[in-house]
Design an enzyme around this catalytic site. Structure first.
Site, PDB file in Angstrom:
ATOM      1  N   HIS A  60       0.831  -1.211   0.000  1.00  0.00           N
ATOM      2  CA  HIS A  60       0.000   0.000   0.000  1.00  0.00           C
ATOM      3  C   HIS A  60       0.867   1.264   0.000  1.00  0.00           C
ATOM      4  O   HIS A  60       0.423   2.320   0.429  1.00  0.00           O
ATOM      5  CB  HIS A  60      -0.955   0.021   1.203  1.00  0.00           C
ATOM      6  CG  HIS A  60      -1.672  -1.273   1.424  1.00  0.00           C
ATOM      7  ND1 HIS A  60      -2.811  -1.633   0.737  1.00  0.00           N
ATOM      8  CD2 HIS A  60      -1.378  -2.325   2.230  1.00  0.00           C
ATOM      9  CE1 HIS A  60      -3.200  -2.839   1.125  1.00  0.00           C
ATOM     10  NE2 HIS A  60      -2.345  -3.278   2.024  1.00  0.00           N
ATOM     11  N   SER A  66      15.987  20.817 -14.732  1.00  0.00           N
ATOM     12  CA  SER A  66      14.884  21.777 -14.781  1.00  0.00           C
ATOM     13  C   SER A  66      15.416  23.102 -15.292  1.00  0.00           C
ATOM     14  O   SER A  66      16.523  23.525 -14.944  1.00  0.00           O
ATOM     15  CB  SER A  66      14.284  21.967 -13.378  1.00  0.00           C
ATOM     16  OG  SER A  66      13.420  23.094 -13.345  1.00  0.00           O
TER      17      SER A  66
END
Length: 494
Positions: free
Chosen positions: A167, A299
């Site tokens: 999970h 970036s």
């Protein structure tokens, strides 16, 4: 700075190349080999080769075909006048007949016997099957290389404990190598699926307009025994090294073949997407990163960033690959009777794009797997943040062995665990459960055992030996057929 153009004309020609849309699958992502495999030169030279093989087989069966005609066809297999073929197709609105006329213009002696008794799908479908087979043979060694690179990575890190997740919440420990084996296992399934799909390909063969071979029977005056049509089909079949051909077909080979081929590629896309998604998450954890080149920019605004752009590219392309099988399923379902032409335009797009996309995926994945960077100290720190909670059961058992009451021990460690949890969640501090246990008089009997009880390597179970056995028993035999093709680094084109 780029070299100056030699002339205005050169500037104009370079500019014109970029006016119209060009698929990035060819210009950015896929290999030249796969692009050539689906290119026009491969397609139409194969058509001409098929016409030659058909004529050679017919001559062996005593049709009036001369050596001079065959030699003329041989001499013009690759000198295709594409401009003439384009004009012929505009005139006839038929791609195969356009190339029949273009080939015939280059071979005036052979013109009367080119395409004799054949239907368009003799060249169209048989060429497609050849291209499919060759495309699989381009993909398989690339997939094997991805498996080999990841297997080496798994072996190198089979003993390095790391957090495992269910999970996406920390569960127990595994090892970095064991997790990589989960990725490899999926790719092994893809390797078997693609090998099977490739080996299952059968030649359409020499079947005529609706698959009955009626036109070929007519060539031999209706005498099936004399015609030896099956022998003619086998002759062409053997020249192409196909194991078998379809005994039954309509005008086309069944379009379930395309669906079968693309379903294996779609499944490969799911595997690569899962691997790439895991790597993106691990990059966020700063545990494992894909390679990052010296001059690479993460970036335009944030110079410090090292974005997992190759893994992200894999996810993007994999999504495209996974949906293309839908085209082939709908095409197969909508083939009326012996064939309809609503398959053609769709197949021109869906089938090549699937193989080009799979090719791009494997090239990128290999590049990623060859340069994975692991940060053991970060992994260790993250393990230490969670391990004290995971070790509570071991601590309880150790205390009970020394005579403590299990229920009392559970309550004492529960209280300490809650306090440590609050320290992490509410105060943003480190997990201090071990320090709390060390200060607790109740747990004094096991203070000297704590270091051993908290050794991460004791929490990974059989993960290291599982990796070793998996690599020996499943990976090595699967890679054996490709051992001569495993060398060489992947090249990213962008």
């Amino acid at each position: 700075m780029a070299a100056p153009f030699e002339s205005v004309r050169e500037v104009q020609e370079d500019y014109r190349e970029h006016v119209n849309y060009r698929t990035p699958l060819v210009t950015r992502y896929a290999s030249p080999a796969m692009a050539r495999n689906f290119g026009d030169v491969k397609k139409f030279t194969t058509w001409r080769q098929l016409w030659l093989w058909l004529a050679q087989a017919q001559k062996k069966l005593d049709l009036q075909i001369t050596d001079e005609q065959l030699d003329e066809m041989k001499d013009h297999l690759s000198d295709i006048d594409f401009e003439r073929a384009e004009l012929e197709e505009k005139r006839t609105r038929h791609d195969v007949m356009a190339h029949v006329h273009t080939f015939a213009a280059a071979c005036p002696l052979a013109a009367p016997i080119i395409h004799l008794g054949a239907t368009s799908c003799y060249v169209g479908d048989n060429t497609d099957l050849i291209v499919l087979r060759d495309a699989f043979n381009i993909l398989l060694p690339k997939l094997a290389r991805c498996i080999e690179r990841l297997s080496c990575f798994a072996d190198n890190y089979k003993d390095l404990p790391c957090l495992a997740y269910t999970h996406l919440q920390p569960a127990q420990l595994t090892t970095v190598g064991k997790r990589a084996c989960i990725w490899v296992q999926d790719l092994l399934m893809d390797l078997r699926n693609i090998e099977r799909a490739c080996n299952d390909l059968r030649f359409r063969g020499v079947k005529g307009t609706t698959g009955t071979q009626a036109s070929f029977l007519a060539l031999f005056e209706g005498d099936e025994a004399k015609a030896l049509i099956c022998r003619m089909a086998r002759t062409v079949n053997n020249l192409l090294s196909f194991i078998s051909n379809f005994l039954i077909c309509g005008q086309t080979y069944t379009r379930k073949v395309d669906a079968d081929c693309l379903s294996t590629l779609s499944s490969l896309g799911a595997s690569v997407h899962k691997i790439s998604s895991d790597l993106r998450l691990l990059a966020n954890f700063k545990e494992v990163e894909e390679p990052f080149e010296k001059d690479q920019i993460g970036s335009s605004a944030m110079p410090y960033k090292r974005n997992p752009m190759r893994s992200e590219r894999c996810c993007a392309l994999a999504r495209h690959l996974m949906i293309l099988v839908q085209d082939t399923l709908h095409t197969s379902a909508n083939q009326w009777m012996e064939r309809t032409l609503d398959d053609s335009a769709n197949r021109r797009i869906a089938v090549p794009e699937a193989f080009l996309t799979a090719d791009a995926l494997l090239g990128t994945l290999q590049n990623v797997c060859e340069g994975l960077v692991v940060y053991p100290k970060v992994i260790e720190r993250r393990v230490q943040q969670e391990l004290p909670f995971m070790a509570t059961e071991n601590i309880i058992i150790a205390m009970v062995k020394l005579g403590s009451n299990r229920q009392e021990c559970h309550e004492n460690i529960r209280v300490l665990s809650q306090l440590a949890g609050n320290k992490v969640k509410q105060e943003g501090g480190d997990n201090d459960l071990v320090e709390r246990i060390q200060k607790s008089e109740y747990f004094a009997p096991i203070h000297e055992q704590l270091e051993e009880l908290l050794n991460p390597s004791t929490f990974v179970g059989r993960a290291p030996s599982q990796v070793t056995r998996f690599l020996q028993e499943e990976v090595a035999p699967a890679l054996e057929p490709y051992k001569s093709e495993l060398e060489g680094k992947s090249v990213l084109f962008v």
